[in-house]
Design an enzyme around this catalytic site. Structure first.
Site, mmCIF file in Angstrom:
data_model
loop_
_atom_site.group_PDB
_atom_site.id
_atom_site.type_symbol
_atom_site.label_atom_id
_atom_site.label_comp_id
_atom_site.label_asym_id
_atom_site.label_seq_id
_atom_site.Cartn_x
_atom_site.Cartn_y
_atom_site.Cartn_z
ATOM 1 C CG HIS A 1 -1.758 1.215 1.385
ATOM 2 N ND1 HIS A 1 -3.082 1.253 0.997
ATOM 3 C CD2 HIS A 1 -1.476 2.452 1.877
ATOM 4 C CE1 HIS A 1 -3.571 2.452 1.236
ATOM 5 N NE2 HIS A 1 -2.615 3.198 1.781
ATOM 6 C CD GLU A 2 1.606 3.754 3.596
ATOM 7 O OE1 GLU A 2 1.880 4.788 2.937
ATOM 8 O OE2 GLU A 2 0.566 3.651 4.270
ATOM 9 C CG HIS B 1 0.342 6.291 -0.632
ATOM 10 N ND1 HIS B 1 -0.668 7.016 -1.229
ATOM 11 C CD2 HIS B 1 -0.209 5.731 0.485
ATOM 12 C CE1 HIS B 1 -1.778 6.907 -0.503
ATOM 13 N NE2 HIS B 1 -1.520 6.129 0.526
ATOM 14 C CG HIS C 1 0.329 8.978 -6.764
ATOM 15 N ND1 HIS C 1 -0.802 9.266 -6.046
ATOM 16 C CD2 HIS C 1 0.174 9.629 -7.948
ATOM 17 C CE1 HIS C 1 -1.605 10.030 -6.752
ATOM 18 N NE2 HIS C 1 -1.033 10.270 -7.914
#
Length: 690
Positions: A473-474, A477, A480
């Site tokens: 998940h991180e 990010h 991104h």
């Protein structure tokens, strides 16, 4: 600090190390306040010069000039707040309390400067004649919106009050987060050999290390870090100790002493409501959501309520099953919050023939990092090369140069994976430098911060499957930020709406669950053998297990968050009483606690990031569930065409386009909400098996 010493401040001198990383080895807490003072003065001068420019407003002399203004301040602040979150100490916390209201004052002085706003307003009015690119138009509109949402154009009295509120909220938010950290640091549940029954070897090794580091060699320590407390609640056979640990975990920020956050949270809610009224909004929730994909609190509430009843019905069936296990073992007590994880693990083991002690050795931290890198390479052509020539802010932090398909550098990626007393709890992505191309390419320096338990001496660090999902998940990010490819800093990377920012991160979690990834990287810590196929299939078949519990604990927090911020004019607010009242209205199961109780709900009170917007994880989950189905429809989880659209219109695009448009360009259509219920296994509320 003398002028000579200031001139030698490493925060203000050029950074000449590899990748122009901050010179962490030379930075001391005493450097920050003078660096802030100098950088703030410089930024103020640059911004005021834009406002006073005698030339007619143009995009270059106003918007681009503002994009360039305050770069030293951005650089100092990025280092400071990253360290304040991941490697803090008493000196840094003192600076944080001092500087938070000062930065808010600087922010207000910018947004409430009428001469500056008049230039932006003139550009906005004349936008059709400016011959702007699509990205430039987006930046102009973002500036106009940011100024108006911060009080530009209001009467002087309203502006002054908004500035006061901003300063006070900044101070309160800093104190809130520090109080939670203080409560977490001060707690240690010490165990002896007789109190370890049920706990895994890896947990025991980590707990021994924790106790020794806290000055208790020969003992075993459980902390309030989620990576410590959750496995303890999941596996400890000692119900009395589970209750003791759970109550401490739930009571963070509610001690009645100097770290009590109840009054702080109440004041923040009241001030936010006043701020929204001054800006012409019905409530803070209406103000907050006007600049999101949801647009209105009603839309967010509709989404939460669409999963609440199916989730609660599923949780009721799950609770019945747990109660049956308790009864079958001769227990005569009702399942409580400190029991749920323990008996749910027993149920999972029985129904799916899964044993965490059998699973965990296959999830080595280093292998999961490599798995995340591998998926990024297959999807986007990225290569990660670890480097050891950069002095970082803690010995545990690692660094990788990220290159693209042609071998050119794309970013520097830092990984800070282990829990420690100087680090705030949770997991997050941040940057020490964002991507932009305004004056030539500036590559990003991205960091992922986790709170995993470190393995014992000479032992690998092992993750739970949920820990591995957090890592992915991180890292989503992180991608991104790393893949961002825009010109202007304001719209770079993760500078997007809160209910869109979780889409790239939650989408990336899907690759962890793919058999192709697990077969390659889920290797046993001792033998190096891949996870047996039968175990892999059982693990994947249990993905929807306990989804009633997961839905309820999350949605309860999101509903309380929205409820607190929907009151147009709260008075005499008792946040814990409100929490209890709201949970009673929702008919919250007594055996499930909110994922984040209000006194330690850092998402919404340690700053404004998720205030009235904790729902956004669920909103983004519609996008991620529907978005990954694009790869499934292509019958290739790394389909280059779909991956190319994902990169161009999501990961690389920042805030350069409307979010609905960005999603349509990636997916070819709007998202279908049914994908969310399919992902969670909540298509039908009465379903009994999780």
């Amino acid at each position: 600090m003398s002028e000579t010493e200031k001139s030698e401040n490493p925060l203000l001198k050029p950074w000449t190390g590899p990748f122009e990383t901050p010179p962490f080895e030379r930075i001391k807490p005493a450097h920050f306040r003078p660096a802030f003072d100098i950088a703030l003065k410089e930024a103020r001068g640059e911004i005021d010069a834009v406002a006073a420019n005698p030339e007619p407003p143009a995009f270059a002399n106003t918007i681009e000039a503002l994009e360039r203004a305050g770069r030293s301040l951005t650089r100092v602040a990025s280092v400071f707040f990253n360290l304040a979150g991941a490697a803090t100490n008493d000196e840094l916390e003192a600076v944080e309390r001092e500087i938070a209201p000062i930065l808010s004052r600087h922010r207000s002085a910018t947004y409430l400067n009428e001469a500056l706003f008049s230039r932006i307003d003139a550009l906005k009015t004349n936008e059709q004649n400016l011959d702007l690119t699509g990205e430039q138009s987006r930046v102009l509109n973002r500036y106009f919106l940011n100024f108006t949402r911060n009080g530009a154009g209001l009467p002087a009295e309203s502006k002054a009050r908004l500035a006061e509120i901003g300063e006070r909220l900044a101070s309160l938010g800093a104190q809130f987060g520090q109080n939670v950290l203080a409560d977490e640091k001060s707690y240690l549940l010490l165990l002896d050999e007789s109190e370890l029954e049920g706990l895994s070897k890896s947990f025991i090794a980590s707990a021994a290390r924790t106790a020794a580091e806290r000055g208790f060699p020969g003992k075993y320590g459980v902390t309030l870090s989620r990576s410590s407390i959750e496995p303890f609640l999941q596996f400890s056979k000692r119900r009395d100790l589970r209750e003791k640990a759970f109550r401490a975990w739930a009571a963070r920020g509610e001690s009645g002493g100097p770290t009590d956050n109840r009054a702080i949270a109440a004041e923040m809610v009241i001030l936010r409501a006043e701020r929204a009224r001054l800006l012409g909004y019905e409530s803070f929730a209406h103000f907050r959501l006007a600049d999101t994909m949801a647009k209105t609190p009603a839309a967010a509430l509709d989404l939460l309520q669409s999963v609440w009843e199916p989730g609660r019905a599923r949780a009721a069936k799950e609770e019945e099953a747990l109660q049956d296990i308790i009864g079958s073992e001769g227990g005569n007590f009702k399942v409580a919050p400190w029991d749920w994880r323990y008996y749910a693990e027993k149920r999972r083991g029985a129904e799916f023939d899964l044993d965490e002690n059998e699973i965990k050795p296959y999830f080595q931290l280093d292998q999961m990092i490599e798995a995340a890198f591998y998926a990024a390479n297959c999807l986007f052509g990225l290569t990660f090369t670890e480097r050891f020539d950069i002095a970082l802010y803690h010995p545990d932090v690692r660094a990788w140069t990220v290159t693209g398909r042609e071998g050119a550098p794309v970013a520097l990626f830092l990984g800070d994976y282990f829990s420690r007393a100087s680090k705030h709890s949770g997991a997050w992505m941040s940057d020490f430098r964002g991507q932009q191309k305004l004056d030539g390419p500036e590559l990003p320096i991205i960091v992922n911060v986790m709170n995993f338990s470190k393995g014992g001496d000479g032992e690998p660090s092992l993750l739970s499957f949920d820990d591995a999902r957090t890592l992915f998940h991180e890292f989503g990010h992180g991608l991104h930020g790393m893949l961002s490819d825009v010109t202007y800093p304001t719209i770079s990377g993760t500078n997007v709406a809160r209910d869109f920012v979780e889409f790239p991160s939650q989408l990336y979690e899907h690759w962890l669950e793919q058999p192709e990834i697990l077969r390659r990287f889920a290797l046993h810590a001792q033998t190096g053998e891949p996870m047996p196929e039968a175990l892999l299939q059982r693990l994947l078949s249990a993905r929807r297990f306990n989804q009633g519990f997961a839905t309820v604990e999350y949605a309860a927090s999101a509903l309380v968050d929205l409820g607190l911020h929907l009151d147009p004019a709260p008075k005499d607010l008792d946040v814990v009483a409100f929490e209890k009242q709201e949970l009673a209205r929702l008919r919250m199961p007594e055996a499930i606690a909110m994922r984040h109780r209000t006194p330690h709900f850092q998402h919404i009170f340690s700053g404004d990031s998720y205030s009235a917007a904790y729902y956004s994880y669920l909103w983004s989950e519609i996008l991620d569930a529907d978005g990954f189905e694009a790869f499934e429809e292509a019958r290739d989880i790394f389909d280059p065409t779909v991956a190319g659209r994902l990169r161009d219109f999501v990961y690389a695009a920042g805030d350069s386009r409307d979010y609905e448009t960005a999603y349509r360009e990636f997916r070819g259509r709007a998202p279908l909400p049914q994908a969310l219920l399919r992902k969670r296994g909540l298509e039908t509320a009465p379903a009994g098996d999780a």
